[in-house]
Design a protein around this motif. Structure first.
Motif, PDB file in Angstrom:
ATOM      1  N   SER A 105     -48.302 -81.350  16.308  1.00  0.00           N
ATOM      2  CA  SER A 105     -47.500 -81.855  15.187  1.00  0.00           C
ATOM      3  C   SER A 105     -46.055 -81.394  15.315  1.00  0.00           C
ATOM      4  CB  SER A 105     -48.090 -81.373  13.853  1.00  0.00           C
ATOM      5  OG  SER A 105     -48.292 -79.961  13.872  1.00  0.00           O
ATOM      6  N   THR A 134     -42.750 -80.794  12.629  1.00  0.00           N
ATOM      7  CA  THR A 134     -43.246 -80.442  11.302  1.00  0.00           C
ATOM      8  C   THR A 134     -43.538 -78.944  11.265  1.00  0.00           C
ATOM      9  OG1 THR A 134     -45.644 -80.608  11.669  1.00  0.00           O
ATOM     10  CG2 THR A 134     -44.446 -82.668  11.343  1.00  0.00           C
ATOM     11  N   GLY A 187     -43.814 -81.409   6.191  1.00  0.00           N
ATOM     12  CA  GLY A 187     -45.048 -82.048   6.635  1.00  0.00           C
ATOM     13  C   GLY A 187     -46.265 -81.639   5.832  1.00  0.00           C
ATOM     14  N   VAL A 191     -45.515 -90.345   5.812  1.00  0.00           N
ATOM     15  CA  VAL A 191     -45.505 -90.609   7.258  1.00  0.00           C
ATOM     16  C   VAL A 191     -44.511 -91.710   7.598  1.00  0.00           C
ATOM     17  CG1 VAL A 191     -46.870 -91.445   9.212  1.00  0.00           C
ATOM     18  CG2 VAL A 191     -47.849 -89.782   7.625  1.00  0.00           C
ATOM     19  N   ARG A 224     -41.048 -90.430   7.629  1.00  0.00           N
ATOM     20  CA  ARG A 224     -40.730 -89.586   8.790  1.00  0.00           C
ATOM     21  C   ARG A 224     -40.618 -90.402  10.070  1.00  0.00           C
ATOM     22  NH1 ARG A 224     -41.068 -84.474  10.543  1.00  0.00           N
ATOM     23  NH2 ARG A 224     -41.759 -83.720   8.522  1.00  0.00           N
ATOM     24  N   THR A 225     -41.534 -91.376  10.250  1.00  0.00           N
ATOM     25  CA  THR A 225     -41.649 -92.038  11.544  1.00  0.00           C
ATOM     26  C   THR A 225     -41.203 -93.491  11.553  1.00  0.00           C
ATOM     27  OG1 THR A 225     -43.914 -92.786  11.142  1.00  0.00           O
ATOM     28  CG2 THR A 225     -43.630 -90.562  12.034  1.00  0.00           C
ATOM     29  N   ASP A 257     -53.218 -88.870  12.245  1.00  0.00           N
ATOM     30  CA  ASP A 257     -51.812 -88.891  11.835  1.00  0.00           C
ATOM     31  C   ASP A 257     -51.634 -88.187  10.494  1.00  0.00           C
ATOM     32  OD1 ASP A 257     -51.099 -90.275  14.090  1.00  0.00           O
ATOM     33  OD2 ASP A 257     -51.071 -92.240  13.126  1.00  0.00           O
ATOM     34  N   ARG A 301     -51.347 -84.609  12.537  1.00  0.00           N
ATOM     35  CA  ARG A 301     -50.219 -84.703  13.463  1.00  0.00           C
ATOM     36  C   ARG A 301     -48.890 -84.860  12.737  1.00  0.00           C
ATOM     37  NH1 ARG A 301     -53.879 -87.995  17.223  1.00  0.00           N
ATOM     38  NH2 ARG A 301     -53.567 -89.703  15.767  1.00  0.00           N
ATOM     39  N   LYS A 302     -48.887 -85.571  11.581  1.00  0.00           N
ATOM     40  CA  LYS A 302     -47.616 -85.913  10.948  1.00  0.00           C
ATOM     41  C   LYS A 302     -47.505 -85.448   9.505  1.00  0.00           C
ATOM     42  CE  LYS A 302     -47.305 -89.877  14.037  1.00  0.00           C
ATOM     43  NZ  LYS A 302     -47.380 -91.351  14.189  1.00  0.00           N
ATOM     44  N   HIS A 303     -48.633 -85.423   8.775  1.00  0.00           N
ATOM     45  CA  HIS A 303     -48.563 -84.948   7.388  1.00  0.00           C
ATOM     46  C   HIS A 303     -49.946 -84.528   6.915  1.00  0.00           C
ATOM     47  CE1 HIS A 303     -46.239 -84.511   3.663  1.00  0.00           C
ATOM     48  NE2 HIS A 303     -47.399 -84.730   3.057  1.00  0.00           N
TER      49      HIS A 303
END
Length: 584
Positions: free
Chosen positions: A243, A246, A267, A294, A297-298, A519, A563-565
């Motif tokens: 991750s 984050t 995150g 997410v 962020r992405t 994710d 991985r992201k949140h």
């Protein structure tokens, strides 16, 4: 993706002896091990040789296969074998169990069948030693083997037939053992049997040992690896490649260390819900939050999301909530429930064609299947109900009158109604038709069977289930032999299935999430009664004492699947001591 420091990578690639690679979640252990595998393949393997990557969960195998596609060129991939420990043992026993005196043809005694045979006996029960002897007798005389006998019987095989051990190490000169800290005693002994003739690479995270409640798994395993293998040690520490960008891994590490910094973590977020409110709305709101986070962020919505909870009972509760309402939320349930699988075998029986003139003859068999499901519960009520079902079945076979018991009468009506309405050949819709017939028949006992079928979420259990039933229909135009197809599918799913699709929304326990990554992750916390006028957080495991180290390890595993949140969905009461002081 960032990897290990250059010197550590060089040390591993050049190592000739055993190696212990330690590191936190997402630290790059798998990536480094795959580089070692490629290095060994490029150095030249003999004819028929391969590198064996051995893991203890199908989820980890799926992740490894995905990772290998980006690390190992296609031309070299055939020389990398990725297997679960169960799969390796099963293959060895299928070929060589006759050397132990077992029949040449083996059959897996699936957990739900074992529960039914043993009346739900657990390892803590006084009857367990006698059942242990019975299980071994079933293996030696009938070729039926329970999952947790795979390792001890394979160990016995290796010790009694040294040629088998030689064949393994000749075929696999390099063996990589994933999640080595969770190796049980028999599995560890098998690894030791191979140490003199193969190079062993052990990957481990001591802080992720959350299966120490299982027999033979304990904190002494890392010490045993060091003592017995004398490995080169490579410590990747807590660097975070899962991750990046984050502070998810940092939050997990602070949880483990009972260290609260008093500031928010990038995150990581928290959302509170009212336990007596609309829980369906709470889950939908939490999903909207993590999807928005997410995307912010992405720039894209998450491809995968998981709702994690401490208990299997909560998994069923979450699944029911997501399935209800005018707009059900599509999701996949990962479960391990004997009664649900036995109920599914009963449903498979209901799919099988039946002569309308002989309806009465099918009711006793249906009662026997229901009796197995009730007996697997392991409770006094379950055993009593099972005995009643079997008594009715016996009386029907002997032509004795039953009076007016509701269950046999309702069963006969359901069988007759399913016979009257022809199936379509689409396993999904036909399965749902059986479930609806049970649910709407007006009998509470059969309606409860339908509720157990909800666990399968129309074949979310695995791709083999629908495929096997569809194959039957293609061959015969009906579902004759559906129970056999179902049992075969479960065996395939348990032993062979590794390419699990991680996309979409998943619901599972924290323990079942180990080895997976998503994710976005939502971790559900509930308040549960711990005694009279006392409540505790569901994140704190029963009998765990301050500073709650076991509970912290388990929660850290949940947090670091993201991985992201990651979002914690919790009630306002009771407060959780693990989260005390954290600004979320």
């Amino acid at each position: 993706m960032p990897g290990a420091p250059p010197q550590q990578e060089t040390d591993l690639l050049n190592a000739q002896g055993h190696v212990l690679v330690a590191g936190g979640p997402g630290s790059g252990k798998t990536t480094l091990a795959l580089k070692k595998a490629l290095h060994r393949i490029n150095a030249g393997l003999g004819r028929g040789q391969a590198v064996l990557f051995l893991s203890f969960s199908r989820a980890a195998v799926a992740r490894l296969m995905e990772a290998s596609a980006g690390t190992i060129p296609a031309a070299s991939r055939e020389q990398l074998v990725v297997q679960t420990f169960h799969s390796l043992c099963w293959n060895l026993l299928c070929c060589h169990a006759y050397l132990l005196g077992a029949p040449s043809r083996l059959q897996i005694l699936l957990p739900h069948d074992e529960k039914a045979l043993s009346s739900g006996i657990d390892r803590d029960d006084a009857e367990w030693p006698a059942w242990q002897q019975e299980r071994e007798s079933l293996f030696l005389h009938e070729g039926r083997i329970a999952f947790d006998l795979f390792a001890p019987m394979t160990l016995r095989l290796l010790r009694q037939a040294s040629i088998i051990r030689k064949l393994i190490t000749q075929h696999y000169p390099l063996i990589i053992v994933d999640e080595a800290q969770d190796t049980g005693e028999d599995a560890w002994q098998i690894i030791q049997e191979l140490r003199n003739d193969a190079q062993l690479i052990c990957l481990a995270d001591p802080e992720q040992q959350i299966f120490d409640h299982l027999p033979g798994v304990g904190p002494e395993r890392i010490a045993a690896i060091r003592r017995e293998l004398a490995p080169l040690e490579i410590d990747l520490g807590q660097q975070n490649n899962r991750s990046p960008g984050t502070e998810i891994a940092l939050f997990g590490n602070h949880l483990l260390a009972a260290q609260a910094r008093g500031a928010r973590y990038d995150g990581v977020s928290l959302l509170r819900y009212q336990p007596k409110g609309d829980i369906n709305l709470a889950f939908r709101k939490s999903l909207a939050v993590v999807y928005r986070k997410v995307r912010s962020r992405t720039g894209t919505r998450p491809d995968s999301c998981a709702i994690l909870t401490p208990t299997g009972r909560d998994v069923a509760w979450i699944s029911a909530a997501l399935s209800n309402g005018p707009k059900p939320v599509a999701h996949k349930v990962i479960f391990d429930e004997a009664r649900a699988l036995l109920a599914s075998r009963f449903a498979a029986y209901m799919l099988e064609p039946k002569n309308d003139q002989l309806i009465d003859s099918f009711v006793p068999e249906a009662l026997d299947l229901l009796a197995s499901m009730e007996q697997a519960a392991g409770s006094k009520t379950g055993r009593k109900t099972a005995d009643q079902y079997r008594a009715w079945a016996l009386a029907l076979r002997q032509g004795k009158p039953l009076g007016k018991p509701n269950v046999p009468k309702a069963l006969k009506a359901v069988i007759r109604s399913l016979n009257a309405a022809s199936f379509t050949g689409d396993p999904r819709s036909d399965w749902l038709r059986v479930k609806a017939s049970l649910r709407d028949c007006g009998n509470a006992a059969l309606a409860s069977v339908a509720s157990h079928l909800d666990y399968l979420v129309a074949f979310g259990r695995g791709r083999f289930l629908a495929a096997n039933l569809a194959g039957l229909w293609a061959e015969t135009g009906n579902y004759a032999g559906a129970r056999g197809a179902f049992d075969t599918a479960l065996t395939q799913d348990a032993i062979l299935e590794a390419s699990q699709d991680s996309s979409g929304l998943h619901v599972m326990t924290i323990h079942r999430s180990k080895g997976k990554q998503f994710d976005a992750v939502i971790v559900l916390r509930r308040g549960v009664p711990a005694g009279y006028k006392k409540w505790r957080s569901s994140f704190v495991w029963r009998d765990d004492q301050p500073p709650y180290m076991r509970s912290r390890k388990i929660l850290r595993v949940a947090i670091t699947r993201a991985r992201k949140h990651v979002l914690i969905l919790e009630p306002p009461f009771p407060a959780c001591p693990l989260l005390r002081g954290h600004a979320l």
